[in-house]
Design an enzyme around this catalytic site. Structure first.
Site, PDB file in Angstrom:
ATOM      1  N   ASN A  87       1.582   3.003  -2.601  1.00  0.00           N
ATOM      2  CA  ASN A  87       0.905   3.929  -3.530  1.00  0.00           C
ATOM      3  C   ASN A  87      -0.354   4.511  -2.897  1.00  0.00           C
ATOM      4  OD1 ASN A  87       2.192   4.179  -6.335  1.00  0.00           O
ATOM      5  ND2 ASN A  87       2.415   2.001  -5.843  1.00  0.00           N
TER       6      ASN A  87
ATOM      7  N   GLY B  33       0.784  -1.233   0.000  1.00  0.00           N
ATOM      8  CA  GLY B  33       0.000   0.000   0.000  1.00  0.00           C
ATOM      9  C   GLY B  33       0.812   1.276   0.000  1.00  0.00           C
TER      10      GLY B  33
ATOM     11  N   HIS C  36       0.936   1.033 -13.236  1.00  0.00           N
ATOM     12  CA  HIS C  36       1.702  -0.140 -13.649  1.00  0.00           C
ATOM     13  C   HIS C  36       3.193   0.216 -13.612  1.00  0.00           C
ATOM     14  CE1 HIS C  36       2.452  -3.976 -15.515  1.00  0.00           C
ATOM     15  NE2 HIS C  36       3.338  -3.364 -16.270  1.00  0.00           N
TER      16      HIS C  36
ATOM     17  N   ASP D 125      -3.931  -3.815 -19.113  1.00  0.00           N
ATOM     18  CA  ASP D 125      -2.907  -2.759 -19.187  1.00  0.00           C
ATOM     19  C   ASP D 125      -2.941  -1.987 -20.508  1.00  0.00           C
ATOM     20  OD1 ASP D 125      -1.931  -3.362 -16.623  1.00  0.00           O
ATOM     21  OD2 ASP D 125      -0.498  -4.813 -17.393  1.00  0.00           O
TER      22      ASP D 125
ATOM     23  N   ASN E  53      -5.265   2.822 -13.142  1.00  0.00           N
ATOM     24  CA  ASN E  53      -4.340   1.807 -12.655  1.00  0.00           C
ATOM     25  C   ASN E  53      -2.917   2.342 -12.749  1.00  0.00           C
ATOM     26  OD1 ASN E  53      -3.393  -0.880 -11.951  1.00  0.00           O
ATOM     27  ND2 ASN E  53      -2.809  -1.135 -14.108  1.00  0.00           N
TER      28      ASN E  53
ATOM     29  N   GLN F  41      10.817   7.308  -7.534  1.00  0.00           N
ATOM     30  CA  GLN F  41      11.003   8.390  -8.523  1.00  0.00           C
ATOM     31  C   GLN F  41       9.799   8.569  -9.441  1.00  0.00           C
ATOM     32  OE1 GLN F  41      14.750   8.075 -10.601  1.00  0.00           O
ATOM     33  NE2 GLN F  41      15.917   7.866  -8.715  1.00  0.00           N
TER      34      GLN F  41
HETATM   35  C1  GAR Z   1       3.416  -1.236  -7.330  1.00  0.00           C
HETATM   36  O1  GAR Z   1       4.731  -1.289  -7.806  1.00  0.00           O
HETATM   37  C2  GAR Z   1       2.429  -1.198  -8.477  1.00  0.00           C
HETATM   38  O2  GAR Z   1       2.881  -0.450  -9.569  1.00  0.00           O
HETATM   39  C3  GAR Z   1       2.349  -2.662  -8.831  1.00  0.00           C
HETATM   40  O3  GAR Z   1       2.288  -3.315  -7.587  1.00  0.00           O
HETATM   41  C4  GAR Z   1       3.047  -2.552  -6.627  1.00  0.00           C
HETATM   42  C5  GAR Z   1       2.177  -2.311  -5.401  1.00  0.00           C
HETATM   43  O4  GAR Z   1       2.922  -1.710  -4.369  1.00  0.00           O
HETATM   44  N1  GAR Z   1       1.194  -2.931  -9.643  1.00  0.00           N
HETATM   45  C6  GAR Z   1       1.183  -3.856 -10.602  1.00  0.00           C
HETATM   46  O5  GAR Z   1       2.131  -4.573 -10.849  1.00  0.00           O
HETATM   47  C7  GAR Z   1      -0.127  -3.943 -11.381  1.00  0.00           C
HETATM   48  N2  GAR Z   1       0.050  -4.729 -12.562  1.00  0.00           N
HETATM   49  P1  GAR Z   1       2.182  -0.974  -3.170  1.00  0.00           P
HETATM   50  O6  GAR Z   1       1.171  -1.954  -2.576  1.00  0.00           O
HETATM   51  O7  GAR Z   1       3.291  -0.673  -2.185  1.00  0.00           O
HETATM   52  O8  GAR Z   1       1.546   0.269  -3.683  1.00  0.00           O
END
Ligand code: GAR
Length: 203
Positions: free
Chosen positions: A8, A6, A104, A145, A102, A173
């Protein structure tokens, strides 16, 4: 919607707190994984947090139906997939067209689609030998995607990178900046979709 750590989600919560994102209220955080730390982040922030998992349903169809019904209860204007690893049901994509975004962790259309999630994306980028990777925020469409791109940011791959070090650099970044920025633009009503292209209206 979240599945893991989590970070993000945290970037969005922080941007709402800081007043960078205005005109927004986070109604609910939904995880498919009961152990996701993202749920704790939501609760700590006083945001409702709940879990709904395909594992608790007899069939994918039953889950999809329950999932859509649950989401509908909140009358959401925007759904943010912040590291959510469950396939969004077709009916939800249709109903919430241009209302689901989303993040990615690559420069789409590289290293995306079925099977490319989390660390696998960075493993694939390193195996290919690219010198630049990054992150993409896009609207969700029926193609995995493949929806209209809102924002992208490139991040260098450095000698000696592992999937973990590359993931960390891309998060720091690119992801934690791009996602709150895209949410801000959406909440300000400044994103317009024309075919495959997202037009960002000037202030
Ligand atoms: C992030 O790097 C996000 O971009 C990726 O999962 C991670 C979640 O991290 N998403 C994907 O790969 C979707 N295809 P988080 O739970 O710390 O935000």
């Amino acid at each position: 919607m979240v599945s893991g750590g989590g970070t993000n989600l945290q970037a969005i919560l922080d941007a709402v707190d800081a007043g960078t994102i205005t005109n927004a209220e986070i109604a609910v955080v939904i995880s498919n994984n009961p152990g996701a730390y993202a749920l704790e982040r939501a609760k700590k922030h006083g945001v409702e947090a709940l879990c709904i998992s395909p594992k608790d349903y007899e069939s994918r169809e039953a889950f999809n139906e329950a999932f859509l019904a649950k989401v509908d209860e909140y009358h959401l204007d925007l759904i943010v997939l912040a590291g959510f690893l469950v396939k969004i049901p077709a009916a939800m994509i249709e109903k919430y067209e241009h209302k689901i975004i989303n993040i990615h962790p690559s420069l789409i259309p590289s290293f995306c689609g079925q099977g490319f999630y989390g660390l696998h994306v960075h493993e694939a980028a390193l195996a290919y030998g690219v010198k630049l990777s990054g992150a993409t925020v896009h609207f969700v469409s029926a193609e995995c995607d493949g929806g209209p791109i809102i924002a992208q940011r490139a991040v260098p791959v450095l000698p000696g990178d592992t999937p973990e070090t590359l993931q960390k650099r891309i998060m720091e970044q690119a992801e934690w900046k791009l996602l709150p920025e895209a949410v801000r633009l959406f909440c300000e009503g400044r994103l317009r979709v024309e075919g495959r292209t997202v037009i960002i209206e000037q202030e």
